[in-house]
Design a protein around this motif. Structure first.
Motif, PDB file in Angstrom:
ATOM      1  N   GLN A 181     -13.968  52.055   6.729  1.00 33.12           N
ATOM      2  CA  GLN A 181     -12.770  52.288   6.018  1.00 33.12           C
ATOM      3  C   GLN A 181     -11.924  53.280   7.013  1.00 33.12           C
ATOM      4  O   GLN A 181     -10.774  53.262   7.127  1.00 33.12           O
ATOM      5  CB  GLN A 181     -13.079  53.327   4.931  1.00 33.12           C
ATOM      6  N   THR A 182     -12.462  54.181   7.652  1.00 27.88           N
ATOM      7  CA  THR A 182     -11.979  54.990   8.749  1.00 27.88           C
ATOM      8  C   THR A 182     -11.258  54.044   9.868  1.00 27.88           C
ATOM      9  O   THR A 182     -10.173  54.343  10.241  1.00 27.88           O
ATOM     10  CB  THR A 182     -12.923  56.107   9.368  1.00 27.88           C
TER      11      THR A 182
ATOM     12  N   TYR B 100      -9.775  43.357  15.087  1.00 32.20           N
ATOM     13  CA  TYR B 100     -10.741  44.212  14.795  1.00 32.20           C
ATOM     14  C   TYR B 100     -10.332  44.891  13.409  1.00 32.20           C
ATOM     15  O   TYR B 100     -11.160  45.338  12.737  1.00 32.20           O
ATOM     16  CB  TYR B 100     -10.765  45.185  15.728  1.00 32.20           C
ATOM     17  N   LYS B 101      -9.113  44.803  13.007  1.00 32.37           N
ATOM     18  CA  LYS B 101      -8.656  45.050  11.688  1.00 32.37           C
ATOM     19  C   LYS B 101      -9.279  44.013  10.537  1.00 32.37           C
ATOM     20  O   LYS B 101     -10.028  44.548   9.574  1.00 32.37           O
ATOM     21  CB  LYS B 101      -7.201  45.216  11.614  1.00 32.37           C
ATOM     22  N   ALA B 102      -9.252  42.881  10.945  1.00 37.90           N
ATOM     23  CA  ALA B 102     -10.081  41.934  10.021  1.00 37.90           C
ATOM     24  C   ALA B 102     -11.500  42.138   9.938  1.00 37.90           C
ATOM     25  O   ALA B 102     -12.283  42.033   9.070  1.00 37.90           O
ATOM     26  CB  ALA B 102      -9.625  40.522  10.744  1.00 37.90           C
ATOM     27  N   GLN B 103     -11.882  42.481  11.267  1.00 39.27           N
ATOM     28  CA  GLN B 103     -13.486  42.790  11.286  1.00 39.27           C
ATOM     29  C   GLN B 103     -13.776  43.810  10.209  1.00 39.27           C
ATOM     30  O   GLN B 103     -15.110  43.895   9.630  1.00 39.27           O
ATOM     31  CB  GLN B 103     -13.995  43.265  12.698  1.00 39.27           C
ATOM     32  N   SER B 104     -13.008  44.840  10.442  1.00 39.75           N
ATOM     33  CA  SER B 104     -13.160  46.045   9.216  1.00 39.75           C
ATOM     34  C   SER B 104     -13.201  45.535   8.024  1.00 39.75           C
ATOM     35  O   SER B 104     -13.922  46.208   7.126  1.00 39.75           O
ATOM     36  CB  SER B 104     -12.111  47.128   9.819  1.00 39.75           C
ATOM     37  N   TYR B 105     -12.319  44.590   7.857  1.00 33.00           N
ATOM     38  CA  TYR B 105     -12.099  44.264   6.151  1.00 33.00           C
ATOM     39  C   TYR B 105     -13.588  43.464   5.974  1.00 33.00           C
ATOM     40  O   TYR B 105     -14.182  43.612   4.962  1.00 33.00           O
ATOM     41  CB  TYR B 105     -11.123  43.407   6.143  1.00 33.00           C
ATOM     42  N   LEU B 106     -14.023  42.641   7.129  1.00 31.58           N
ATOM     43  CA  LEU B 106     -15.334  42.141   6.701  1.00 31.58           C
ATOM     44  C   LEU B 106     -16.103  43.058   6.364  1.00 31.58           C
ATOM     45  O   LEU B 106     -17.239  42.944   5.609  1.00 31.58           O
ATOM     46  CB  LEU B 106     -15.673  41.206   7.988  1.00 31.58           C
ATOM     47  N   GLY B 107     -16.494  44.106   7.187  1.00 31.24           N
ATOM     48  CA  GLY B 107     -17.515  45.287   7.162  1.00 31.24           C
ATOM     49  C   GLY B 107     -17.388  45.904   5.690  1.00 31.24           C
ATOM     50  O   GLY B 107     -18.154  46.451   5.191  1.00 31.24           O
ATOM     51  N   LEU B 108     -16.223  46.047   5.126  1.00 32.25           N
ATOM     52  CA  LEU B 108     -15.999  46.231   3.747  1.00 32.25           C
ATOM     53  C   LEU B 108     -16.106  45.319   2.639  1.00 32.25           C
ATOM     54  O   LEU B 108     -15.962  45.540   1.397  1.00 32.25           O
ATOM     55  CB  LEU B 108     -14.580  47.109   3.722  1.00 32.25           C
ATOM     56  N   GLU B 109     -16.475  44.190   3.196  1.00 33.14           N
ATOM     57  CA  GLU B 109     -16.868  42.843   2.115  1.00 33.14           C
ATOM     58  C   GLU B 109     -15.321  42.742   1.404  1.00 33.14           C
ATOM     59  O   GLU B 109     -15.224  42.067   0.225  1.00 33.14           O
ATOM     60  CB  GLU B 109     -18.074  43.131   1.410  1.00 33.14           C
ATOM     61  N   ASP B 110     -14.153  42.766   2.121  1.00 38.80           N
ATOM     62  CA  ASP B 110     -13.071  42.579   1.588  1.00 38.80           C
ATOM     63  C   ASP B 110     -12.629  41.204   2.314  1.00 38.80           C
ATOM     64  O   ASP B 110     -11.756  41.084   3.335  1.00 38.80           O
ATOM     65  CB  ASP B 110     -12.111  43.585   1.608  1.00 38.80           C
ATOM     66  N   ASN B 111     -13.360  40.022   1.915  1.00 38.14           N
ATOM     67  CA  ASN B 111     -13.212  38.658   2.578  1.00 38.14           C
ATOM     68  C   ASN B 111     -11.862  38.120   2.510  1.00 38.14           C
ATOM     69  O   ASN B 111     -11.320  37.435   3.307  1.00 38.14           O
ATOM     70  CB  ASN B 111     -14.265  37.729   2.048  1.00 38.14           C
ATOM     71  N   GLU B 112     -11.023  38.463   1.350  1.00 41.15           N
ATOM     72  CA  GLU B 112      -9.657  37.689   1.302  1.00 41.15           C
ATOM     73  C   GLU B 112      -8.839  38.235   2.504  1.00 41.15           C
ATOM     74  O   GLU B 112      -7.828  37.534   3.048  1.00 41.15           O
ATOM     75  CB  GLU B 112      -9.196  38.023   0.054  1.00 41.15           C
ATOM     76  N   LYS B 113      -8.831  39.565   2.546  1.00 39.51           N
ATOM     77  CA  LYS B 113      -7.857  40.333   3.373  1.00 39.51           C
ATOM     78  C   LYS B 113      -8.371  39.687   5.010  1.00 39.51           C
ATOM     79  O   LYS B 113      -7.434  39.789   5.794  1.00 39.51           O
ATOM     80  CB  LYS B 113      -7.812  41.901   3.279  1.00 39.51           C
TER      81      LYS B 113
END
Length: 240
Positions: free
Chosen positions: A144-145, A165-178
């Motif tokens: 999130q940070t 890497y922004k997309a990777q961060s979304y994956l880490g947060l399990e927000d697959n759509e974004k």
């Protein structure tokens, strides 16, 4: 909610926070519930076995263990109860566990966070930048940070890897759509990280059980790129 339903939600990873508290309390205070949980946990491992012979052997071990526990007896399972539990668990893991594609396993076996390959993190003061802050958070899995900082950077910087890497961060947060939206933008607009983005789009499609879309991305990787080419070929075979 009865105990059987509570166990169902546990094994399907769908417990709410309130149910989790109730579940843990029952494990600590209800001997019968704990014994049932241990039985079905052992049985779960048997059901997940990929080989029929191994599955049969593990089921026999579970039943043998239950029979020995009956002598000390917290509670007893009849043969009918054992058969019923097996049927229920098979229902939980789904028909695909035995006869079709296990999408969850395919995703979990192949997903890894993409490493930081673009920014060297050092302790020198001149590297104390917003970009360094973002990648420090990313490497620490503080997604999130990292995302919040990448958001600011993406508005200020034309660097194409920021979006990746922004997309990777979304994956880490399990927000697959974004994550998916950003990966698609990369494949259309950028030369860097196109193959990598295609790989992660394939994994997201697998997680969403979209076999057709997953195959499209994987075939693209095999034909046009070297990145994870062998893994992509293996996944295509698994999706047949």
């Amino acid at each position: 909610m009865d105990n059987q339903e509570l166990l169902y939600h546990y094994f399907s990873n769908s417990l709410t926070s309130e149910q989790e508290i109730l579940f843990q309390n029952l494990l600590e205070t209800d001997a019968k519930f704990k014994a049932q949980f241990e039985f079905e946990k052992d049985l779960k491992e048997a059901v997940k076995s990929h080989e029929t012979d191994n599955l049969k052997a593990k089921l026999q071990e579970v039943e043998s263990g239950i029979n020995s526990k009956q002598k000390k007896s917290i509670f007893n399972y009849s043969n009918l109860a054992i058969a019923a539990s097996i049927a229920v668990l098979i229902g939980w893991f789904g028909y695909s566990t035995f006869f079709s594609t296990n999408y969850t396993s395919l995703y979990e076996d192949n997903y890894n966070e993409y490493p930081n390959t673009v920014f060297t993190i050092t302790r020198s003061e001149d590297q104390n930048s917003l970009e360094r802050e973002a990648f420090v958070a990313y490497e620490a899995k503080n997604y999130q940070t990292a995302l919040n900082t990448f958001e600011v950077l993406s508005e200020e910087s034309p660097k194409d890897y920021i979006r990746f890497y922004k997309a990777q961060s979304y994956l880490g947060l399990e927000d697959n759509e974004k994550a998916k939206t950003l990966f698609k933008q990369i494949t259309k607009e950028h030369q860097n990280f196109v193959a990598e983005s295609t790989w992660y789009l394939a994994l997201i499609a697998i997680k969403e059980k979209d076999k057709t879309q997953a195959r499209t991305y994987l075939e693209n990787l095999v034909v046009n790129y070297d990145y994870n080419k062998d893994k992509a070929q293996e996944l295509l075979e698994a999706l047949n």
